[in-house]
Design an enzyme around this catalytic site. Structure first.
Site, PDB file in Angstrom:
ATOM      1  N   HIS A   1      -6.115  -0.979   8.803  1.00 16.12           N
ATOM      2  CA  HIS A   1      -5.087  -0.238   9.535  1.00 16.12           C
ATOM      3  C   HIS A   1      -5.177   1.253   9.244  1.00 16.12           C
ATOM      4  CE1 HIS A   1      -3.681  -4.345   8.465  1.00 16.12           C
ATOM      5  NE2 HIS A   1      -3.372  -4.379   9.750  1.00 16.12           N
TER       6      HIS A   1
ATOM      7  N   HIS B   1       0.808  -1.229   0.000  1.00 13.18           N
ATOM      8  CA  HIS B   1       0.000   0.000   0.000  1.00 13.18           C
ATOM      9  C   HIS B   1       0.841   1.279   0.000  1.00 13.18           C
ATOM     10  CE1 HIS B   1      -4.245   1.500   1.502  1.00 13.18           C
ATOM     11  NE2 HIS B   1      -3.943   1.964   0.317  1.00 13.18           N
TER      12      HIS B   1
ATOM     13  N   ASP C   1      -9.572   0.316   4.865  1.00  7.50           N
ATOM     14  CA  ASP C   1      -8.389  -0.358   5.411  1.00  7.50           C
ATOM     15  C   ASP C   1      -8.701  -0.921   6.795  1.00  7.50           C
ATOM     16  OD1 ASP C   1      -5.550  -0.921   5.988  1.00  7.50           O
ATOM     17  OD2 ASP C   1      -5.076   0.693   4.591  1.00  7.50           O
TER      18      ASP C   1
ATOM     19  N   ASP D   1      -7.505  -0.863   0.538  1.00  9.48           N
ATOM     20  CA  ASP D   1      -6.601  -1.915   0.983  1.00  9.48           C
ATOM     21  C   ASP D   1      -7.472  -3.155   1.167  1.00  9.48           C
ATOM     22  OD1 ASP D   1      -5.057  -3.680   2.615  1.00  9.48           O
ATOM     23  OD2 ASP D   1      -3.851  -1.977   3.295  1.00  9.48           O
TER      24      ASP D   1
ATOM     25  N   ASP E   1      -2.426   3.199   8.677  1.00 10.91           N
ATOM     26  CA  ASP E   1      -1.338   3.546   7.741  1.00 10.91           C
ATOM     27  C   ASP E   1      -0.796   4.948   8.000  1.00 10.91           C
ATOM     28  OD1 ASP E   1      -1.846   1.066   6.694  1.00 10.91           O
ATOM     29  OD2 ASP E   1      -2.556   1.773   4.743  1.00 10.91           O
TER      30      ASP E   1
ATOM     31  N   HIS F   1       4.519   0.500   3.958  1.00 16.40           N
ATOM     32  CA  HIS F   1       3.078   0.365   3.677  1.00 16.40           C
ATOM     33  C   HIS F   1       2.220   0.761   4.882  1.00 16.40           C
ATOM     34  CE1 HIS F   1       2.312  -4.121   5.039  1.00 16.40           C
ATOM     35  NE2 HIS F   1       3.018  -3.446   5.897  1.00 16.40           N
TER      36      HIS F   1
ATOM     37  N   GLU G   1      -2.495  -4.186  -1.739  1.00 19.14           N
ATOM     38  CA  GLU G   1      -2.138  -5.275  -0.807  1.00 19.14           C
ATOM     39  C   GLU G   1      -2.598  -6.648  -1.273  1.00 19.14           C
ATOM     40  OE1 GLU G   1      -0.080  -5.291   1.724  1.00 19.14           O
ATOM     41  OE2 GLU G   1       0.249  -3.141   1.952  1.00 19.14           O
TER      42      GLU G   1
ATOM     43  N   ASP H   1      -7.228  -5.597   2.909  1.00 19.02           N
ATOM     44  CA  ASP H   1      -7.424  -6.068   4.287  1.00 19.02           C
ATOM     45  C   ASP H   1      -8.509  -5.277   5.020  1.00 19.02           C
ATOM     46  OD1 ASP H   1      -6.196  -3.789   5.524  1.00 19.02           O
ATOM     47  OD2 ASP H   1      -4.228  -4.733   5.448  1.00 19.02           O
TER      48      ASP H   1
HETATM   49 MN   LIG Z   1      -3.168  -0.101   4.052  1.00 19.44          MN
END
Ligand SMILES: [Mn+2]
Length: 296
Positions: free
Chosen positions: A125, A99, A123, A227, A127, A140, A272, A229
């Site tokens: 996360h 990412h 996402d 992303d 980031d 990332h 990702e 995830d």
């Molecule tokens: Mn990310």
């Protein structure tokens, strides 16, 4: 519907598992993409930037400075390609790769726009790390901070020296794994963050609508950085750092179709993807479903 120009970001050295270099080549040759073309969804694959063109030997042996230089270089190239698409008013899709690609993608968009950029960030996360706060050293985990102008200059000064986005024009959705330093930073500067718990409680559609209103209010255009995830691993097992209890990808695709013809939607990024971790091509299908939703 606008035709879609796809750019591959074969980035791996910014991530936890460097095998995500293979994301664009795997998707480019996937049955899922062939299926889209059979449905007459017009996708032109214009170019792939692969970070392996910039080093030899095993990527894990790269020193910190070398890795940072490669990430800087590939993001400049990616940013220039994306900038050209936006200048031509051509909708783009970036397929990655770790990412850190978001730094190049959205720096390119910001540089092309006559006005501010709006961004919806899907996402697990935040980031939003810098090298001072990171627990992993992986870039990332830093693109949100870099786009806001915080972090190493090799990441914050892609194409231009200015921050690429204002905090009020950025909205994160699906967050459920983060460090306190990131949460404090985003809270202090006023970035909107919707956790996966809030998605569950208030509904994805409500939050996406609210995000859309926010990021289009005072901007010249907007996009999505997705992303994989951010979704529940059920829909995207082929990703390096999956986290349980994510967004329902089918719900997401159903909702975003309403913006398929929106001229404010400049493009989107799906990042990702690690094809080596995919199960039964489930992740590839989810990626194709996202493209279909935006291009219907
Ligand atoms: Mn990310």
């Amino acid at each position: 519907m606008k035709a879609l120009n796809i750019i591959g970001a074969g980035f791996g050295v910014g991530g936890f598992n460097h095998a995500s270099h293979d994301a664009p080549s795997a998707f480019q040759h996937s049955d899922a993409l062939k299926q889209l073309q059979q449905e007459k969804i017009i996708c032109d694959w214009i170019q792939t930037i692969d970070d392996r063109s910039f080093f030899s030997g095993p990527s894990k042996a790269l020193k910190h400075e070398e890795r940072l230089n490669i990430i800087h270089h590939v993001n400049v190239l990616l940013g220039q390609l994306v900038l050209q698409q936006v200048q031509k008013q051509q909708r783009f899709c970036v397929i990655g790769g770790d990412h850190s690609s978001a730094i190049g993608t959205w720096s390119g968009v910001a540089s092309a726009l006559d006005g501010d950029l709006g961004l919806i960030w899907i996402d697990a996360h935040m980031d939003a790390h810098t090298f001072e706060t990171t627990h992993t050293q992986n870039v990332h985990g830093m693109p949100v901070a870099a786009l806001l102008g915080k972090g190493h200059e090799k990441l914050t000064q892609i194409l231009t020296r200015q921050p690429k986005i204002k905090p009020e024009n950025l909205c994160l959705i699906g967050i459920r794994s983060f460090e306190r330093e990131e949460a404090d930073f985003l809270k202090n500067i006023g970035v909107t963050v919707y956790s996966s718990k809030e998605v569950e409680q208030q509904g994805l559609e409500t939050l996406l609508q609210r995000a859309y209103q926010q990021v289009t209010r005072n901007t010249a255009g907007f996009g999505f950085s997705i992303d994989l995830d951010g979704f529940d691993p059920e829909y995207a097992p082929g990703t390096g750092t999956p986290v349980a209890e994510g967004i329902d990808a089918n719900d997401f695709c159903r909702i975003v179709t309403q913006w398929a013809d929106d001229p404010k939607l400049l493009g989107f990024e799906i990042a990702e993807f690690n094809p080596h971790l995919d199960l039964d091509k489930i992740t590839e299908k989810t990626m194709a479903n996202i493209i279909r939703a935006f291009q219907q």
